[in-house]
Enzyme design. Sequence first.
Site, short mmCIF file in Angstrom:
data_model
loop_
_atom_site.label_atom_id
_atom_site.label_comp_id
_atom_site.label_asym_id
_atom_site.label_seq_id
_atom_site.Cartn_x
_atom_site.Cartn_y
_atom_site.Cartn_z
N SER A 150 0.84 -1.19 0.00
CA SER A 150 0.00 0.00 0.00
C SER A 150 0.88 1.24 0.00
O SER A 150 2.10 1.16 0.12
CB SER A 150 -0.90 0.01 1.24
OG SER A 150 -0.12 0.36 2.37
N LYS A 151 0.23 2.38 -0.14
CA LYS A 151 0.97 3.64 -0.25
C LYS A 151 1.84 3.93 0.97
O LYS A 151 2.75 4.73 0.90
CB LYS A 151 -0.02 4.79 -0.48
CG LYS A 151 -0.51 4.82 -1.90
CD LYS A 151 -1.31 6.07 -2.17
CE LYS A 151 -2.01 5.95 -3.50
NZ LYS A 151 -3.30 6.63 -3.54
#
Length: 431
Positions: free
Chosen positions: A209-210
């Site tokens: 994920s980011k």
Amino acid sequence: MSAKVKTRIAPSPTGNFHLGTARTALFNYLFAHKNGGEFICRIEDTDKARSTKEFEANILSSLTTLGLTLDGPITHQSERTEIYKQKLEELIKSGKAYLSQETEGESKEVIRLKNPGSKITFTDLIHDEVTFDTTELGDIVIAKSVTEPLFHLAVVIDDAEMGITHVIRGEDHISNTPRQILIQEALGYPRPQYAHIPLILAPDRSKLSKRQGATAVSDYLAMGYLPSALINFLALLGWSPQAGKEGTEQEVFTLAELVERFSLEAIQKSGAIFNLDKLNWLNREHLRRLSTEEQVNYVARALPDVDKNILSKITPIILDKANNLEEIKKLKEARELDYFFTAPSVSKELLKTPEHLPKVIELLEKISESDWNMENIKNAVWDYATEQGRGNVLWPMRVALSGREKSPDPFTLAAVLGKEETMNRISLYYV
Ligand code: GLU
């Protein structure tokens, strides 16, 4: 006779083109090309609130830049309401689906599929036999109304109507497959082959994920990762050249080589760990394979103000130090490249043994402008340096040119700087 292989990537334009989607697209592309088939793109934009044209543009331009060409026009689910409506009406008419009054919360009507309540078994090309008891799913909601189909219905109709033979997608969709098969069977569609590919995981095995860094292909392109390196990297996330075959140690591949080598059987079942070091290494390998001119143009993207002549001389040195454009920019910001452009000012202490510089000048002076190259420069000072102790001669020569404790060797520097600049710089410290 089996149908011509046709695969698809079906991105939802609710975010920029994610690395995971890019890898799914790549595997679909590779499988189609390997089997003489076709690869298409369908934009799944039924979620009107979250879908945007900007995200769609990002997805399509990323696909193009990566070289994942499409074999048919791009379709949009938002433009296919008519076929969904027709199929929904068919299902209702035949009694396989019905309008259902929802009483929970706000009272509204939805369309539900009558669930025959069976066990669904399908053969997954990566996970082998997968069985789900669909009884507990109950009668699944397939549309909010005949003009508002939900995700599973649209996917099933599209895959069938578009003649998709192989549905290759992320493992996060594996539990959707039994639902989709129920809908498929109600509509009398043939079942495509399924292959659910392992997820890409962060180094700590959590979902990528980011939080751990960039996840969009466009971010990596902007950082200066070459499309060919990204393709190579994505291919190795979950796939490897088949064990036991010749050439399994090969790690650097072009897209064409990947097509040649690809097979779904060689995809692993477990999650694939994202490894930035590996991507950096691959980027370097792909940079090395560019032509000299392409390399110079690449470095120029990070150093747009530098004279092309100088740039072409320092490009090999820069590519030796940096993995990507970001790192080249950082070298510049850290003033690590300054000595290529301006004469450094150097303290006597750092020069250590400047008393050898007059002799260095004398020896270099004998090389003509036209013979000024690394080999001749080295030859000119080598005997003297050997006689006096190499460090005593080469250290002050190098430091006079770079002003740095660490830098490329003095011959490389002198060759890049040219005779005049080299002489000027060393003369500054003539004692
Ligand atoms: N639109 C879905 C997604 O972006 C993909 C659906 C599918 O591949 O079947 O995750």
